[in-house]
Each structure stands twice: as C-alpha cells, then as structure tokens.
Design a protein around this motif. Sequence first.
Motif, PDB file in Angstrom:
ATOM      1  N   CYS C  51    -118.988 -27.151  -3.370  1.00 45.42           N
ATOM      2  CA  CYS C  51    -117.740 -26.437  -3.150  1.00 45.42           C
ATOM      3  C   CYS C  51    -117.262 -25.828  -4.451  1.00 45.42           C
ATOM      4  N   CYS C  54    -112.442 -25.572  -6.160  1.00 49.88           N
ATOM      5  CA  CYS C  54    -111.762 -26.082  -7.344  1.00 49.88           C
ATOM      6  C   CYS C  54    -112.851 -26.661  -8.229  1.00 49.88           C
ATOM      7  N   CYS C  58    -117.064 -30.892  -5.188  1.00 49.47           N
ATOM      8  CA  CYS C  58    -117.496 -31.745  -4.086  1.00 49.47           C
ATOM      9  C   CYS C  58    -118.801 -31.219  -3.498  1.00 49.47           C
TER      10      CYS C  58
END
Lengths: 441, 240, 727
Positions: C51, C54, C58
Amino acid sequence: MKSNMATTVHTLPHDRLQEDVWRPLRETSTRYVITVLLVGAVALWGLFCWGYQIHKGIGVVGKNRPSMWAFYILNFVFWIGISHAGTLISAILRLTHAGWRKPVTRAAEAITVFCLMIGGLFPIIHLGRPWIFYYLIPYPNQRVLWPNFRSPLVWDLTAILTYLTGSVLFLYLPMIPDLAQLALHTTGWRRFLYRTLALGWTGSDREWHALERAMKLMAGLILAVAVSVHTVVAWDFAMAIAPLWHSTIFGPYFVVGAIFSGIAALLLIMAVIRKFMNLEAYLEPRHFENLSRLLFLMCLLWLYFTVSENLTAWYGNQPHEMQVFGTRVRGQYAPWFWLMVVCNFIVPFVLLGIRRLRNITTISISSVCVLIGMWLERFLIVFPTLAHPPLAAAWTTGYNPTWVEISIAVSTFAAMALLYLIFSKLFPIIAVWEYRYVPDE
Amino acid sequence: MGVSLVADQPKAAEHRWGMAIDLDRCTGCEACVVACHAENNLPVIEPAEAARGRTVHWIRVDRYYEGEFPDVKVKYMPVLCQHCDDAPCEPVCPVYATYHNPEGLNVQVYNRCVGTRYCANNCPYSVRFFNFFEPHWDSPLELQHNPDVAVRMVGVMEKCTFCVQRVQRGKRDAKEAGQPVADGAIQPACVQSCPAEAMVFGDLSDPESKVSRLAESGRATRLLEDLGVKPKVFYLQKAK
Amino acid sequence: MDRRNFFKIVSAASGGLVTGACGKRGEQLIPLLVADRDVVPGEESWQPAVCGECDAGCGVIVRVMRGERVIEVKGERLREPVACIKKVEGNPLDPVSGGRLCARGQAAVQGLYNPDRLRGPMRREGPKGQAVFRGIEWPEAVQVAVERLKRARERDPQGIVYLAGPQAGSRARNVRAFLEALGAPPPVTFSLADFPLERKAAETVHGWQGLPVYDLANARYVLGVGADFLGTWVNPVYYGRQYGHFRQGRDTVRGTLVQAESRLSITAQSADRWVPVTPGAEVFFLAALGKLLLDQSLARNAGVLPPAIAEGFRSLDLAAALKTCGVTEHRAREIAQELGRSEAPLVIAGTSEVHTNSLQALEAAGYLNVMLGNVGRPGGVLPPANDAANQRPAFTNVVPLIAKAQVLILDGVDPAYTLPAATGVRAALEKVETTISFGPFVNDSAAYADLLLPDHHTLEASAAVVPAVTPGSGVMVSTAFVQPLYTTRATEQVLADLAKAMEVEFQPIAARAVAQEIAGEGHAWDEIQQQGGFWAERQAEKAAPPKPAARGRAAAEPPRTLEVSAASFAGDAAQFPFHFQPYLSVQHLDGRGANLPWMQEMPDPTSSAMWGLPVEIDTQTAGKLGIKNGDLVRVESAHGRLDAPAYVHPGAMPGVLSMPIGSGHQHYGRYAGRGANPLAILAPVWESTTGALALGATRVRLAKLGPEKQLIQFAPIDREHGPWGYR
Ligand SMILES: Nc1nc2c(c(=O)[nH]1)N[C@H]1C(S)=C(S)[C@@H](COP(=O)(O)OP(=O)(O)OC[C@H]3O[C@@H](n4cnc5c(=O)[nH]c(N)nc54)[C@H](O)[C@@H]3O)O[C@H]1N2
Ligand SMILES: Nc1nc2c(c(=O)[nH]1)N[C@H]1C(S)=C(S)[C@@H](COP(=O)(O)OP(=O)(O)OC[C@H]3O[C@@H](n4cnc5c(=O)[nH]c(N)nc54)[C@H](O)[C@@H]3O)O[C@H]1N2
Ligand code: SF4
Ligand code: SF4
Ligand code: SF4
Ligand code: SF4
Ligand code: SF4
Ligand SMILES: [Mo]
C-alpha cells in the motif's frame, strides 16, 4: 338566519331550470376561454415537469434519505381526501333522502372523479421508475410474477381503482336521463356524444325503476368503498412501524379528515359555480347552510381525533415518538402545526359555530382554511416522521421541495380546474331530471 | 428458470447468515465503510447531492457523543442492514423486489424494484438507499467495478446484501471441495477489512460457529430490539 | 483466506504472469490462471503488493481481473481488454496488516483509476503555480531533464535538491545512489506523517534507530499520550489490530486504555477515559506521573533509570506541573497507581500534535516505560525490528533547501500544501530554476513544476518497502502485475535514463535485490515474491529478555537530564486567544488522500463531514460567539486566515480549535479542493532538534462570518436522543 336564506327552487318552473343549467353548455364566454387557456397552460407546464423528472431521474425532487416520501405522497393523500367530497357525500345524502342534495350531487360527484384521477396519478409520479408502474398490477404473465398482496400499496392501488370505477359509474348513471334529454335538444357532435352516452334511454317506467334501484345500490356500495379507500390510504402510513405512523387511529382519522376536506372543497366549488355560472337560484343559501353544518360536525370530529392522536403520543412518552411529536408541536414544524390548528379548528369553529357570522362568504372562507389546514395536516403526517427515524444518526437536515415538485403540485390544481371546466361545458352541472321526476319528500 | 420460483426453493436452508459486531473492538475507523464501496460498486455522490442527503453508505458508523466536556464519551456503532428475520421492509414492497431468501438474507432484486421507497420508510435502521439519479463514474474509475456485483440504475433501492456474492462464492468453493462451508471461510468485505476484527460473519444455524457463540455471549444485544424485527446483527457491548 | 489457499492462488497466478512493457494486445497481459476448478482462464487472480497511501507500508493483496477500457484510435472508439484491479485487501501473511486495511488503503485503487491522473510527461506552459501543462513524449522529457540537471551539476551539484517521500526501501535506495552518482546531496524528506520526533526520542532514551514497536496486544493498561494510534499515528492498521486483541482477544483480560490528549481523537474516543491535557503541556503530565510513580515506589524498574533522570522526576514541582497540564491531582494519582499496579503497563506517547517541546514529552514517556520495566517485554515497548535508517531519506526542514535549489525534484511530497504559507514555500518554489515532479498527479507543489515525469501508480509498480513498524524485521514487495494504464514511467527507470544520458554510473537496484538483502540468504525470491514480502518471526513471541534501558547508547555521551519546559506558541494570547491544532485526518492524512472520491465522501469519524472538513469548536466557545453547527467561521492567525464551516464539537477542549488536514487544495484534481487548508495559516515554528513543523504551536482568533451552509454532514445529529427526548 332563516330569513335571509330562504328561497326555494321547487316553485320554479322546470323549463326555467333546464334553461339555466343548459345555458353554459351552449354559450361560451371569452372569460371561459381565457380561463381554460390559462389553467391549460399551467397543467401543460406540470406535464413538462414530469417529463423532465423522468428524463433526468427522480433526483430532481427534494427527497433524500430518510425523507423518501414527500410532496407527491402528501398531495396524493390530499387529493384522495378531497375526492370524498363527492361520491361519499352525495351517497350519504341520497341514502338519507336529503332533498336539498339535488343541486349538489353532480357537482360533488364530478369532484370525486377528477380528484381520483389526479390523486391516483401522484403515486406514479412519485415512483423511481414510473415507466414500469404496471408491475403493481396483478395481470397474468408468463413469468408467474404477481404483485405482493401483502403490501398496502397494492391494496391502495386496488382500492383507488375500485373507487374510481365506482365513482365514474355513480356520476354517469344518474346523468343518463339528462343526456337523453340533451340529445333531443342538440345537433352535430354533441348530439352524437349525448346519444351514445344515453345508451338509448327512453324514460320508460322500467328504466326509471332500474335507475333508482341501481343508484340505491351504488350509494350503499360506494359508501363502503369510499370509507375503505381512505382507510387504506391511512394504512400506507399506519402499517409502517415508523414513529407516530403506526397508529390504529389513522384509519378513521383519515376518513374524517377526508370528508372534512371533501366538504370544504365541495362548498368552495359550489360557491364558485354558483357565482360564475349564475346558478344563484338553484344553489341556495340553505344548501350551503346544511353542508356547513356537516363541515362543523367534521371540524369537531377532526379536533377529537387530532387531540387523541397527539395526547396518546405525548402521554406515552416513547423516545422515538417524542422526537416526532416534539418537532411537530414545539420544534421545526411547530409553526405549521399551529397554523393547521387555526385553519382546521379555530376558524371554522368560530365562523360556523356562531350563527350570526354564518353566510356564504364566511362558509367559503372556512372552506379555504380547512383545505389549507388539511393540506398541512398531511404535510405534518408525512414529513416529521420520515425525517426522524428511530436512529438519530440517520436524521438529516430536512427536506425542501424543488421547483419540479412545486410545479407539479400547482399544476394539478390547474388540471383539476381544467377538467372541471371541460366537464361543465359538456354536461349539465345540476341533475335536471331529479327536479322533474323524484317527488320531494 | 423453472416455472415456479417458490417450489424450487429448498425446504429448510442449510445456513442462516448473521453477524456480530464487537463495539469494544470497534475504533470507528470506517475502513469497513470504504471496503463496502469497493466491493459493491457503490455510486460516488457529488457534493451538491451529498449536501441533500443522498450519499450512499451501505454500512455507516453511527457516532453519538454522551455527556459534556470533560466527561464526554463517544459511542461508535457500525450500522448495516440487519437482515431482520421479520424484516418490516419486505411485506410493504408491492412487487417483491425485496424479499427474504432461504438463508435469511434480505435480498434486493433491482430489476423488480419500481422505486416506491416504501421499504425505506419501514426500515427502522434507515439502511436503505435510493438511486436518485443514474449513477456515474468519472472514467476510468469504472474499471475498478466488481464484476460480481450489478451496478444499480436510477430509481431503484439498494442496501447491504451481506455481500451475497461472497456468500455464493464461498458455498460454491466448499461444494467443489466436497466439504461443508468452514466457519469464517466467508467474509463480507467490511468484515474482511476491519483492522480491529470487530466484525464476525457466519452461520447462525451452526451453534459452534464463532458468530453463534458471540451472539449467545452475555454482551450481545440487538439494535432496537423492542421493535421485534429480529435482526441478525448482534452488537457486543463494551464490557468492563 | 488461509495460508495454504493463498499460496495456491498466488503461485498459480505468478506462474502465468506476463508483464510486457508496451504490448499491443491486452490479453497477453492478463495473468493466466491455470484453472483447477471451473474458474475461467483470466477470470481472477490475487497479487501481492504494498500500500502506498501512507508510509506505513502495509502489505496488500490485489484482485486482478480482466476488464475493458475505451480507447480512441484514429478517432475511433475501441474497447481494449486490460487487466484491471478490482479490490485491494490486506495481505493475510503480512504480520503488519494481517489481512486488514485502513480506509485509505482500500481507496488506493481510486488513485490508480483516478480521472485526474497524469497520462504521460508534460512541460509547463503557463506561469509557475498555475498548473498549465502541455503533453510531450518521453525522449523530449528526458532530454530536457538532462539539460537542466547537467547545467545545475556544472554550476554546483549542491543545487540539486531531491525531496522524497519518507518511505524506506528500494525507491529511497535508488534515489540515493542516483544522487551520489551525480555528486548531488542525498535525498531529504519532509512529511507530516514521518514522526521524526518519535525516532529521535527512541534514539536518545533507548539508543534505537527507528520507530519503537508497542506491543499493545499484550498490554493490560495503556496510557496513550498525544499518539492517535488508532487514527493516523504511525500505522493505524497495525495498532488497530492490536487494539482489538487488547480489548477482547484474551479470554480473561480486557485491556484498559486511558488517553491523554488535547483533542478527543479517534483513540481518545475509544479509550475508557480521556484525560484532556492543555496543548503543549504533555511533558508536565508525564513528568508528574513519573514523579508519582517514583515517590510512591510504584515503578518496579526504577533502578535502571539513569540517576540524573530519576532526580529530574523527583525534583519536579508536582502541583505546578499538574496545574500547567490541567489534570487534577486525583486523576494523576489514579493513573499512576493503575500504571504501577498493572501487570503489563504501557505508555504510548507520540506527536500527533507536534509542539516545540514535544521531544521532552516523548523522552519523559520513554523513561516512564523504562521505570515501569516494560522495555523489550511482551506487552511493552519493543525495539524497532528494522534498522532502516540507510534505506530512507533524512527528515529535515526543507524550506531553506528549496530556496537555494537550482533543480528541485519532487517525489511523493507536496511542500506547497503541507507547509505554512508564512514559510514562503510558494515563493521559493516559484524561484527555483527547474522543478521536476515525479508524482502521478499535479498537486499544489507540482503546479510549480517545469517538467512532469509521472511515475506509475504504486499498484502498477515494482518496489520493496521497509515498513515503518513491524513486529519482526521484514520487507514488503510488490512486482508489477498489470500493464500501466498510461504512458507513465517508473521513476527508477527515468533515473536510469537520465544517468545514461548524463553518462554517470548508475544502475537501479531492483526490488528483488533489496528484499533479498533484508531477507538474507536462504529465502528464495520466488517465495518472497509470492508472499508479498519477507517477515522474520515476531519478536514479542521470542520473549526477548528485557534490555536494560539506554544500553545501546554510546558510552561517551554525556548523561542526559530530564527536561521539562513549556512549549512556545506563536501569537499573542490576548490577541489570539485560541490554540489551533491541525491534525492528520483519517481520510486524507496530510492531504495526499484528498483526490480519492471515496475518501471525500467517507464521513469524518468526528464530525461526520464529507467533501470538505470543518473547524472543530467547543460548545462553550461556540455559545459565546453565537456559532451554530455549519456556520461559516474565520480562523485568523498572525500569518493568515481561513474561512471554513464550523463543527460544534461536544468533546472539544474549551479554547482549543482543531481541524483535520486534507481540504483546500489549490490543485490535485476534481475531487480535492473544497474547504480550507489549516496548514496554510500556521506560523513557521519548528521543533528545534528535528526540524519538524510544530503543528500545534500557532494561536488564532475566531469570528463568525455567517450562516452559509457549507458543511456537508452525513449524520448531522451527534446525540442519541434529539432535543425532544424524555419530558
Ligand atoms: N448480454 C447478455 N444477454 C443475455 C444474457 C447475458 O448474461 N448477457 N443472459 C441470457 C439469459 S440466461 C436470460 S434468462 C435472458 C434474460 O433476459 P430478460 O428476460 O430480458 O431478463 P432481464 O433483463 O433480467 O429482465 C427483463 C425485464 O423484466 C422486467 N421485470 C421485472 N419484473 C417484472 C414484472 O413483474 N413484470 C414485467 N412485465 N416485467 C418485469 C425487468 O425490469 C427487465 O426489464 O437474457 C439472455 N441474454
Ligand atoms: N443480479 C442478477 N442476478 C441474476 C440474473 C439477473 O438478471 N440479475 N439473472 C439470473 C439468470 S436468468 C441466470 S440464467 C443466471 C446465470 O448465472 P450463471 O449460470 O452463473 O451464468 P454465467 O455467469 O453466465 O456462467 C456460468 C459459468 O459457466 C462457465 N462456462 C461457460 N462455458 C462453459 C462450458 O462449456 N462448460 C462449463 N463447465 N462451464 C462453462 C462460465 O465461464 C461461467 O463461469 O444468473 C441469474 N442471476
Ligand atoms: S472497520 Fe472495524 S473498527 Fe473500523 S469502524 Fe468498521 S467495524 Fe469499527
Ligand atoms: S435492516 Fe432494514 S433493510 Fe435490512 S432487513 Fe431489516 S428492515 Fe429490511
Ligand atoms: S423501493 Fe423498490 S424495493 Fe422498495 S418497496 Fe418500492 S419497489 Fe419494493
Ligand atoms: S456485508 Fe457486504 S454489503 Fe453489507 S455492509 Fe458489509 S461489505 Fe457492504
Ligand atoms: S496504514 Fe493504511 S494507508 Fe497506510 S499503508 Fe497501511 S493500509 Fe495503506
Ligand atoms: Mo437465464
């Protein structure tokens, strides 16, 4: 009171009556044409708005979550309510042999038919996908798909269609002798129209008896249907478990409200046609007087039901109901609530309750107030409940009708006027034969 | 499709799907809200329409503040269709567009729906959403659409389906493997995403399933239980 | 999905993976699944990725299916089959995400298919800052970039400034190597979500490099101070998962959470008790707790505290400290007792709101953990598993760097949005001779760029990412598995192109090499790739013996003392009576999520606002100023003002205005832009040791403008019972 309201019609020669009643069928004034064009334009604008709504999507109205029903349903209930003006009242008067009904019945019955046509349109306008409204109709199909007979909306559809059929018959049957008479006195397409519709009426005894029996039967039936129709309309709300909708009182409450607004509408229309069709001699003050007594009675009944409804809610003090009750009598909707009380109770109670004040003008004022008040009552039933479902997180800032909804609502009044104008141009607005044939009691 | 829709249905369904939501775990992060959007092709509602109260969230996180500063507490509660056993939205639908399937799901048939919105009035949880306009996605956002889920057209009602597409797939997978559906094998998108693992989905007809055990636990309550609509979503209250 | 099934799908998928760079026929690019059931070939596959929404990094898995897009070829509209990403979910094998994702992670796919994404390289046409660009071809783009870089390099290689996102991993490594080859300074980062203070405090207290890992799941009593760890602090997915376990994952134990913060954050909302602390006075609260723990002999591990620190706690003026932080003595004693008596106490301190003295607070919190004896213990604070310092750009205040840059390269940062206007960042950006932006979007900073060289979206890219927190050392990898939607180019590739044209020695390191390096020998790449990463065993489970505090610190360093001093605020208290606290929002974080429609229409957990975020005003202040929910208000600092709708917040501290960050972009596509940017009006106040922006250091005044209803709320009612409740 008696003194200034006492002229009688039965002393007049019958020919004069026929002449007066038939005159509007023959003569068309410029005023009439202008009015028709005006209301016609407004009605057409309404049609355009509906087209626009279908084209763009139902989202052009102001509804939202949770206020999923709004203006259209409110107008639906209102119009169906007014529809009780006619058939129901005329049936009651027929069954009670109220002789003074004679000049009133046809005007009243016509109201019913047109109100039902308009009112019945609203649920379709309201649909997200009106083009498939026929899914609600039970018709045999290859997919064995039937509507859900447990849904009050299906009951509603059935009830309204039945009521419409009945009302049309109820309007039509007693018109047959007049149509036969008219056929004798007209030429051209009118003659063709009246002759066709008169169904070969000759005026034989057998026919008169048959008509009388049919009307008695119809009066009884239509009474039951009318009461059930508005009960079913009430059940659209009362069957839902929404706060302050789920109430046993709603059936009779709605019926009373319907008759209340129906009488008001009838009185108003009588006042209007009396003035504009120069029928002062036939629609006498005493007719207004008698009907206004009925209005006064309904006003008291309305108060009784309104107090019952709100008192039980307030006393019961259930949180979900209190939200709705609170916004209605003390919050956001309170101005409308108290205006409704003024319109539906204070004004008619004072103007009709005090004999000295009662005349055609005050009766008309009361009727206008009652119509406004009853419209507000429906507004106060539909909106506050939907805007305050049990879970407060689902409340939104409210609902505002858009120009589309307002246009369509306004245009239906124009459509009503248009239908009425056309009707009064084609058919006698007073049943002439009733004066001739049926002896006064 | 056979002639009779009713006769073809199994007499007693094998499953009864339900959910438990642990309010002691839920942090109000709303991952579930977005997961549902991604899984179920929920329409994006532009700001002007959102301001009119038309945003569609099949699952929402209700938040209520309790008390006044400084002793203020917050109550978060994810609310989705409760798949009520006695669903009040169902009988009022005039065209059977919303009905109960044999496994206890409250199902919405978009093709059938004529858009009376009656069902929404009668849903005490306000979890039914209406397509006020034809949904629109600025291209190429529509490439993300889940092909397992139909995009709803203007004028029809929609709501949480318990991710029926995932239920169907789970059952198919189990059938092909020749095994019963394992507890926890089917996870709706919201359940799947929840970081705190606050949501548990499963078969209430299996007393050993996790959701059954949670539903039996002392912390389990149901939303607006007094209405008697028998919701199949169980809320586990915060406990000390 | 269990591990076995997961392997099956992923390996099958990878077996058929084809990733041509510019294949004509889309079908070739669809991962072919060898169907072992009735799954149609090409129907669906799940691919691991990382991901990028941010910097937590993750691990995710991505559902890839065949789709169609409409393309125009010679005026004709054609449907072209493409491999589409349908859904992003947590990677169940990743011990960080554990198969879960936050809301922003779910929405990553809307970045990929965002209608406002850049479709290829562009050159500036209009004035800087106006975002008027013209599309060009890659050769031209590279040529222009090379020209500018060459010129800058000849003049002074120090003039080449590379601002990178703070993520550690292959990207940062490649950028560093590229710059080294040019003789330019290494990349730097500036992010509101990088938590440099937490890193610094971990270093000074424990001698650790990186972010400490809090074993929340096994703690019994947690005191959170200033760290919104369930909201936007470090990694909400990791801590959210742990929180679930902390509360209800253990049969007989339910963890207790007390949150001390100057804002009723998501974490404070979930806590059993919220202790409102005067903004900037967290250190007084923590020091007071330390004193109480020591004085009452509740600190079981007091012995290992450095003497100067212990003395610092002991000599504190308790009454004065508590008065400063606004916590009653009763409450403080209660918390001290509970901490001291708990079997597994834990203090999680962070800087969701940075103040000038935040480092003091974090250090005090670190020493509290030391004296509570939970360092390195299950349920305590664990050392960072990854030593990623060399894998990530250094954090610094970038304004002076931008001001003197000749060639400025923007890669995953948006200083124009995230820095206060008073820093002069926009003027500085305007003056830079050449600005190159690698981002896939035009954001407020890229609007100043001369050259846009758009990177692929993270879901289209190959990368190895070292997660910010992780229980055991690990690395996440994603390999490109769909054809890029547009003629974008991986930044590593562009750097290589530039290097080649400039004739400098640079070969990009592949994600594979980075991952392999971290995983060490004995872990096959295939396996790493299929799993989406490599993770060493969880540390807490290894039950590492508690490491005496401060052991890792170099012996030569002078002994530290406990510093407890007041935070400084910009703005005269009489003129600017309110504290102002912009905070990282759950939806948009530091603004980067504002272009995702799902994030715009996700109701704010606090205010339920959508499409534009409000200023949160406490009920007292609102009452005094006659402000109602939704009214338009003006917030004014000495450095600027903003107009935004008000949310009258039942749980806000009186005198403290908070505002989530994310609204008010000037550029960034059609979905962003509503509302106001709270960062713009901040004073340029920095935390002195790290150069972090002191988010909470600006004082403001507040005025009501009018009743314009700009606030869009999903649920405007925030009380369970309306005003007409029980009689
Ligand atoms: N492109 C494409 N074509 C297909 C298929 C496909 O998958 N893709 N599938 C094929 C298959 S298997 C089938 S069975 C057919 C199905 O083809 P159709 O029979 O056309 O099926 P639908 O489009 O599902 O539904 C038909 C219409 O019925 C309406 N409807 C719903 N309730 C009622 C009702 O009470 N009364 C009336 N009169 N109408 C109602 C719906 O609104 C809809 O407009 O399509 C075949 N053709
Ligand atoms: N929401 C919604 N749901 C509906 C409907 C609707 O209108 N709306 N329509 C309903 C109707 S009418 C129908 S018929 C069903 C259709 O539902 P399904 O029967 O599920 O139809 P498909 O998904 O078209 O195809 C089934 C599978 O068969 C595979 N297949 C194709 N060729 C072959 C072959 O030669 N051998 C084998 N073994 N497999 C093959 C396909 O790849 C696919 O995976 O959907 C029903 N469901
Ligand atoms: S994802 Fe889980 S924790 Fe977050 S709001 Fe939803 S249920 Fe609560
Ligand atoms: S929650 Fe609402 S929509 Fe869902 S089954 Fe119950 S009544 Fe129907
Ligand atoms: S909106 Fe659709 S589903 Fe709901 S009651 Fe009406 S027809 Fe049925
Ligand atoms: S179960 Fe599925 S459809 Fe229902 S809320 Fe969760 S994700 Fe949405
Ligand atoms: S915390 Fe959320 S946004 Fe950040 S990497 Fe994890 S899933 Fe992505
Ligand atoms: Mo079919």
